[in-house]
Design a protein around this motif. Structure first.
Motif, short mmCIF file in Angstrom:
data_model
loop_
_atom_site.label_atom_id
_atom_site.label_comp_id
_atom_site.label_asym_id
_atom_site.label_seq_id
_atom_site.Cartn_x
_atom_site.Cartn_y
_atom_site.Cartn_z
N UNK A 112 0.85 -1.19 0.00
CA UNK A 112 0.00 0.00 0.00
C UNK A 112 0.88 1.23 0.00
N UNK A 113 0.31 2.39 0.24
CA UNK A 113 -1.08 2.69 0.64
C UNK A 113 -2.02 2.73 -0.56
N UNK A 114 -3.21 2.16 -0.35
CA UNK A 114 -4.22 2.13 -1.40
C UNK A 114 -5.05 3.40 -1.44
N UNK A 115 -4.95 4.21 -0.41
CA UNK A 115 -5.63 5.50 -0.31
C UNK A 115 -4.61 6.57 0.08
N UNK A 116 -4.91 7.84 -0.13
CA UNK A 116 -4.02 8.89 0.37
C UNK A 116 -3.85 8.79 1.88
N UNK A 117 -2.66 9.16 2.34
CA UNK A 117 -2.31 9.04 3.76
C UNK A 117 -2.61 10.30 4.56
N UNK A 118 -3.29 11.27 3.96
CA UNK A 118 -3.46 12.57 4.61
C UNK A 118 -4.05 12.45 6.02
N UNK A 119 -5.09 11.64 6.18
CA UNK A 119 -5.73 11.53 7.49
C UNK A 119 -4.78 10.94 8.52
N UNK A 120 -4.04 9.91 8.13
CA UNK A 120 -3.10 9.26 9.04
C UNK A 120 -1.96 10.21 9.40
N UNK A 121 -1.40 10.88 8.40
CA UNK A 121 -0.29 11.80 8.66
C UNK A 121 -0.73 12.99 9.50
N UNK A 122 -1.93 13.47 9.25
CA UNK A 122 -2.45 14.57 10.06
C UNK A 122 -2.62 14.14 11.51
N UNK A 123 -3.06 12.91 11.70
CA UNK A 123 -3.22 12.38 13.06
C UNK A 123 -1.89 12.39 13.79
N UNK A 124 -0.82 11.99 13.11
CA UNK A 124 0.51 12.02 13.71
C UNK A 124 0.96 13.46 13.96
N UNK A 125 0.81 14.29 12.95
CA UNK A 125 1.33 15.67 13.04
C UNK A 125 0.61 16.50 14.10
N UNK A 126 -0.63 16.13 14.42
CA UNK A 126 -1.39 16.89 15.40
C UNK A 126 -1.41 16.25 16.79
N UNK A 127 -0.73 15.11 16.93
CA UNK A 127 -0.76 14.45 18.24
C UNK A 127 -0.07 15.33 19.28
N UNK A 128 -0.64 15.33 20.48
CA UNK A 128 -0.03 16.03 21.60
C UNK A 128 0.86 15.09 22.40
N UNK A 129 0.96 13.84 21.94
CA UNK A 129 1.77 12.85 22.65
C UNK A 129 3.22 12.90 22.17
N UNK A 130 4.07 12.18 22.86
CA UNK A 130 5.50 12.19 22.58
C UNK A 130 5.87 11.29 21.41
N UNK A 131 5.11 10.23 21.25
CA UNK A 131 5.35 9.35 20.11
C UNK A 131 4.04 8.70 19.70
N UNK A 132 4.07 8.07 18.53
CA UNK A 132 2.82 7.71 17.85
C UNK A 132 3.05 6.44 17.03
N UNK A 133 1.98 5.72 16.78
CA UNK A 133 2.06 4.56 15.89
C UNK A 133 0.79 4.46 15.07
N UNK A 134 0.89 3.88 13.91
CA UNK A 134 -0.32 3.69 13.10
C UNK A 134 -1.23 2.65 13.74
N UNK A 135 -0.64 1.60 14.33
CA UNK A 135 -1.45 0.54 14.96
C UNK A 135 -0.81 0.13 16.28
#
Length: 227
Positions: free
Chosen positions: A78-101
């Motif tokens: 993949x990705x079979x769809x644009x990653x905008x939503x996932x990347x935005x979720x990471x970029x806007x996180x208030x946490x110290x680190x992040x994972x897709x799953x």
């Protein structure tokens, strides 16, 4: 991989490809990548994904000074769809680190195929020492237990806050990989990838023989074009 890299570049990321290919010729991409927005680092084909990431981190220590860093491996199709939503979720996180799953297989942890880090983690001594400590392991299972699970344990023990795009509690049966046993539910919950292992061996997951049909119906994508 080139389509993933292109989406990251278009989002403003510089892409460093840590390649374990033994071929001497330059890497070729199915879609051309813009000059100056990526680099390729060659390394021996040992150490699995954490070996490649460690080599990149130690060879390019300016990574630790970045505003945000995504760490991705090639175990996904993949990705079979644009990653905008996932990347935005990471970029806007208030946490110290992040994972897709976040998985609960073995123990709660971030699956290492798509991770993100902020300066709080990147500039910490424990994180940098972790990458200096990575050694060649003889099996993939050893890598998972020592480094994938170990990284989550380490950052949790240091009280770094984390957030996942998909919290996979209850997605598959407890103790199983959410992107294997829960592959179809993961797709429908917004993860536009399937595991390469599942595509190559559909028998490892319930309904795995349907993966190409589901991907075609959901995304109008032919898996044969991605392998």
């Amino acid at each position: 991989m080139s389509r993933l890299a292109r989406q990251l570049i278009d989002r403003g990321y510089f892409v460093l490809l840590s390649s374990a290919s033994p071929a001497a010729r330059p890497l070729s991409f199915s879609e051309p990548l813009p000059a100056g927005r990526y680099a390729v680092m060659r390394k021996p084909n040992i150490g699995y994904d954490f070996g490649s990431w460690s080599a990149a981190m130690l060879a390019q220590p300016q990574i630790f000074d970045a505003g945000r860093v995504l760490q991705v491996n090639d175990s996904l199709v993949g990705p079979f769809n644009p990653l905008d939503e996932i990347l935005q979720h990471f970029e806007e996180t208030a946490c110290d680190w992040w994972g897709m799953v976040r998985s609960v297989q073995f123990t709660p942890h971030m699956q290492s195929f798509f991770l993100g880090f902020t300066p709080a983690v990147l500039q910490s001594q424990v994180f940098q020492e972790f990458w200096s400590s990575v050694r060649v392991e003889s099996t993939k299972t050893d890598v998972i237990h020592r480094y994938e699970l170990g990284l989550s344990r380490l950052l949790e023990s240091e009280s770094f806050a984390s957030e996942a795009f998909l919290e996979a509690h209850g997605l598959p049966e407890l103790g199983e990989n959410p992107l294997i046993s829960g592959w179809e539910a993961s797709l429908r919950l917004g993860v536009p990838f399937v595991k390469r292992e599942l595509v190559r061996n559909p028998a490892i997951a319930p309904g795995g023989e349907r993966v190409s049909v589901v991907v075609r119906d959901m995304f109008e994508a032919d898996l044969a074009d991605w392998i």
